[in-house]
Design a protein around this motif. Structure first.
Motif, PDB file in Angstrom:
ATOM      1  N   VAL A 219      37.647-128.132  50.142  1.00  0.00           N
ATOM      2  CA  VAL A 219      38.518-128.627  49.076  1.00  0.00           C
ATOM      3  C   VAL A 219      39.908-128.825  49.659  1.00  0.00           C
ATOM      4  CG1 VAL A 219      39.541-128.144  46.817  1.00  0.00           C
ATOM      5  CG2 VAL A 219      37.200-127.404  47.303  1.00  0.00           C
ATOM      6  N   TYR A 220      40.542-129.942  49.341  1.00  0.00           N
ATOM      7  CA  TYR A 220      41.888-130.175  49.868  1.00  0.00           C
ATOM      8  C   TYR A 220      42.737-130.908  48.832  1.00  0.00           C
ATOM      9  CZ  TYR A 220      40.504-135.040  50.953  1.00  0.00           C
ATOM     10  OH  TYR A 220      40.073-136.341  50.879  1.00  0.00           O
ATOM     11  N   ASP A 221      44.046-130.677  48.892  1.00  0.00           N
ATOM     12  CA  ASP A 221      44.983-131.410  48.049  1.00  0.00           C
ATOM     13  C   ASP A 221      44.961-132.878  48.456  1.00  0.00           C
ATOM     14  OD1 ASP A 221      45.785-129.142  46.697  1.00  0.00           O
ATOM     15  OD2 ASP A 221      47.373-128.695  48.132  1.00  0.00           O
ATOM     16  N   ALA A 222      44.811-133.755  47.496  1.00  0.00           N
ATOM     17  CA  ALA A 222      44.666-135.168  47.802  1.00  0.00           C
ATOM     18  C   ALA A 222      45.998-135.894  47.709  1.00  0.00           C
ATOM     19  CB  ALA A 222      43.655-135.799  46.856  1.00  0.00           C
ATOM     20  N   TYR A 223      46.005-137.110  48.212  1.00  0.00           N
ATOM     21  CA  TYR A 223      47.201-137.944  48.177  1.00  0.00           C
ATOM     22  C   TYR A 223      47.465-138.456  46.771  1.00  0.00           C
ATOM     23  CZ  TYR A 223      43.195-140.975  48.887  1.00  0.00           C
ATOM     24  OH  TYR A 223      41.959-141.544  48.798  1.00  0.00           O
ATOM     25  N   SER A 224      46.464-138.403  45.903  1.00  0.00           N
ATOM     26  CA  SER A 224      46.648-138.784  44.505  1.00  0.00           C
ATOM     27  C   SER A 224      46.591-137.509  43.672  1.00  0.00           C
ATOM     28  CB  SER A 224      45.559-139.769  44.083  1.00  0.00           C
ATOM     29  OG  SER A 224      44.276-139.213  44.281  1.00  0.00           O
ATOM     30  N   SER A 225      46.598-137.641  42.358  1.00  0.00           N
ATOM     31  CA  SER A 225      46.603-136.464  41.503  1.00  0.00           C
ATOM     32  C   SER A 225      45.323-135.652  41.686  1.00  0.00           C
ATOM     33  CB  SER A 225      46.744-136.896  40.035  1.00  0.00           C
ATOM     34  OG  SER A 225      45.676-137.740  39.667  1.00  0.00           O
ATOM     35  N   GLY A 226      45.421-134.352  41.467  1.00  0.00           N
ATOM     36  CA  GLY A 226      44.260-133.478  41.583  1.00  0.00           C
ATOM     37  C   GLY A 226      43.951-133.119  43.022  1.00  0.00           C
ATOM     38  N   TYR A 227      42.714-132.768  43.286  1.00  0.00           N
ATOM     39  CA  TYR A 227      42.282-132.391  44.623  1.00  0.00           C
ATOM     40  C   TYR A 227      40.891-132.964  44.850  1.00  0.00           C
ATOM     41  CZ  TYR A 227      39.970-128.701  41.904  1.00  0.00           C
ATOM     42  OH  TYR A 227      39.231-128.014  40.982  1.00  0.00           O
ATOM     43  N   ARG A 228      40.409-132.909  46.091  1.00  0.00           N
ATOM     44  CA  ARG A 228      39.113-133.489  46.411  1.00  0.00           C
ATOM     45  C   ARG A 228      38.216-132.441  47.037  1.00  0.00           C
ATOM     46  NH1 ARG A 228      39.361-139.870  46.550  1.00  0.00           N
ATOM     47  NH2 ARG A 228      41.186-140.026  45.213  1.00  0.00           N
ATOM     48  N   ALA A 229      36.944-132.531  46.705  1.00  0.00           N
ATOM     49  CA  ALA A 229      35.965-131.555  47.170  1.00  0.00           C
ATOM     50  C   ALA A 229      34.798-132.268  47.831  1.00  0.00           C
ATOM     51  CB  ALA A 229      35.456-130.719  45.998  1.00  0.00           C
ATOM     52  N   ILE A 230      34.261-131.637  48.878  1.00  0.00           N
ATOM     53  CA  ILE A 230      33.086-132.158  49.569  1.00  0.00           C
ATOM     54  C   ILE A 230      31.902-131.245  49.271  1.00  0.00           C
ATOM     55  CG2 ILE A 230      32.032-132.623  51.809  1.00  0.00           C
ATOM     56  CD1 ILE A 230      34.815-133.365  52.821  1.00  0.00           C
ATOM     57  N   PHE A 231      30.829-131.854  48.789  1.00  0.00           N
ATOM     58  CA  PHE A 231      29.578-131.148  48.519  1.00  0.00           C
ATOM     59  C   PHE A 231      28.515-131.655  49.481  1.00  0.00           C
ATOM     60  CE2 PHE A 231      31.855-130.982  44.543  1.00  0.00           C
ATOM     61  CZ  PHE A 231      31.487-129.784  43.943  1.00  0.00           C
ATOM     62  N   VAL A 232      27.612-130.788  49.859  1.00  0.00           N
ATOM     63  CA  VAL A 232      26.405-131.215  50.558  1.00  0.00           C
ATOM     64  C   VAL A 232      25.210-130.824  49.695  1.00  0.00           C
ATOM     65  CG1 VAL A 232      26.181-129.104  51.935  1.00  0.00           C
ATOM     66  CG2 VAL A 232      25.100-131.209  52.712  1.00  0.00           C
ATOM     67  N   CYS A 233      24.289-131.754  49.571  1.00  0.00           N
ATOM     68  CA  CYS A 233      23.096-131.545  48.737  1.00  0.00           C
ATOM     69  C   CYS A 233      21.853-131.865  49.570  1.00  0.00           C
ATOM     70  CB  CYS A 233      23.114-132.476  47.533  1.00  0.00           C
ATOM     71  SG  CYS A 233      24.692-132.597  46.672  1.00  0.00           S
ATOM     72  N   TRP A 234      20.793-131.074  49.418  1.00  0.00           N
ATOM     73  CA  TRP A 234      19.555-131.383  50.117  1.00  0.00           C
ATOM     74  C   TRP A 234      18.357-130.832  49.349  1.00  0.00           C
ATOM     75  CZ3 TRP A 234      22.741-127.435  51.378  1.00  0.00           C
ATOM     76  CH2 TRP A 234      22.204-126.223  51.818  1.00  0.00           C
ATOM     77  N   ARG A 235      17.183-131.200  49.836  1.00  0.00           N
ATOM     78  CA  ARG A 235      15.915-130.980  49.134  1.00  0.00           C
ATOM     79  C   ARG A 235      15.928-131.664  47.768  1.00  0.00           C
ATOM     80  NH1 ARG A 235      14.484-124.574  50.031  1.00  0.00           N
ATOM     81  NH2 ARG A 235      14.580-124.565  52.308  1.00  0.00           N
ATOM     82  N   PRO A 236      15.830-132.984  47.769  1.00  0.00           N
ATOM     83  CA  PRO A 236      15.837-133.717  46.489  1.00  0.00           C
ATOM     84  C   PRO A 236      14.688-133.312  45.587  1.00  0.00           C
ATOM     85  CG  PRO A 236      15.197-135.140  48.321  1.00  0.00           C
ATOM     86  CD  PRO A 236      15.695-133.883  48.926  1.00  0.00           C
ATOM     87  N   LYS A 237      14.975-133.248  44.307  1.00  0.00           N
ATOM     88  CA  LYS A 237      13.953-132.914  43.326  1.00  0.00           C
ATOM     89  C   LYS A 237      13.099-134.138  43.006  1.00  0.00           C
ATOM     90  CE  LYS A 237      16.550-129.167  41.141  1.00  0.00           C
ATOM     91  NZ  LYS A 237      17.186-128.659  39.910  1.00  0.00           N
ATOM     92  N   PRO A 238      11.848-133.934  42.636  1.00  0.00           N
ATOM     93  CA  PRO A 238      10.957-135.063  42.313  1.00  0.00           C
ATOM     94  C   PRO A 238      11.509-135.896  41.150  1.00  0.00           C
ATOM     95  CG  PRO A 238       9.709-133.031  42.545  1.00  0.00           C
ATOM     96  CD  PRO A 238      11.157-132.644  42.538  1.00  0.00           C
TER      97      PRO A 238
END
Length: 238
Positions: A219-238
């Motif tokens: 998570v980091y403070d962004a250049y615009s309002s708010g902040y930005r987060a990086i998620f990683v997702c795996w094992r997709p559901k059917p």
């Protein structure tokens, strides 16, 4: 960590030619009139690039020290690209597409709606790096995913979702289509933002509808309002 990724290799050692590519691209962005009337032109491209010939393409930097593209790089699971197909939805100027190629991807597909972004991505590929396993396509991300029949091991969705589906409203089919075609998804999104006024937990719960495993990595403070987060997702559901 891949040392080459921080100073990207280039076949073009002529700094004047490389600088001309960058300056010409900036002039094209000046003439770009988006549908929503909000100008893209801010004096630099979105994704900063550093090349091993010493040339730098200036990009956004939220902390004033590092380009945001490089701050995010180690959270994008590039080790899942090796010998696999990679999809970069909303590729901008192709930074993460280039990184996936350097990480050993068998093929990379970069998709963006903005023709100026796609044009510069191709110029970086063809006239600077010489990486020939990247294909760039100008297309709407939703339409592309809906109609694409390919399977990918790794997909990037970097600061795109909120522009299409503010607060995730109506995004279920889009995420389902992505999950049906990829094993790993690296997603960056603003939170506490005018277009994504939701919490990290809400985003986690939403992504968990489509993948068995979801983690928030950065998570980091962004250049615009708010902040930005990086998620990683795996094992997709059917």
């Amino acid at each position: 960590h891949n040392k080459e990724s921080y100073s990207m290799p280039t076949e073009n050692q002529n700094p004047e030619e490389v600088e001309d590519i960058y300056e010409t691209a900036l002039e094209r962005y000046k003439k770009w009139i988006p549908v929503d009337g909000v100008p893209k032109w801010k004096g630099k491209i979105y994704q900063g690039h550093i090349f091993n010939n010493g040339h730098v393409f200036e990009g956004y930097s939220s902390d004033g020290v590092n380009f945001d593209s490089y701050r995010k790089l180690n959270f994008y699971y590039m080790n899942k690209a090796e010998n696999n197909k990679v999809l970069d939805l909303g590729c901008n100027e192709g930074f993460f597409s280039t990184q996936a190629s350097l990480a050993g991807a068998s093929s990379v597909t970069g998709v963006d709606l903005c023709k100026e972004d796609i044009q510069l991505s191709k110029e970086i590929r063809d006239e600077i790096t010489g990486l020939d396993n990247i294909e760039y396509i100008q297309a709407d991300a939703v339409d592309f995913v809906k109609n694409d029949k390919n399977k990918y091991n790794l997909t990037f969705l970097s600061s795109v979702l909120h522009q299409i589906y503010p607060n995730n409203k109506g995004a279920e089919n889009f995420l389902h289509d992505i999950a049906s075609r990829t094993e790993y998804l690296c997603l960056e999104t603003p939170l506490d933002h005018k277009l994504m006024d939701i919490s990290p937990k809400s985003m986690y719960n939403f992504l968990s509808k489509f993948f068995d495993l979801v983690r928030i990595l950065f998570v980091y403070d962004a250049y615009s309002s708010g902040y930005r987060a990086i998620f990683v997702c795996w094992r997709p559901k059917p």
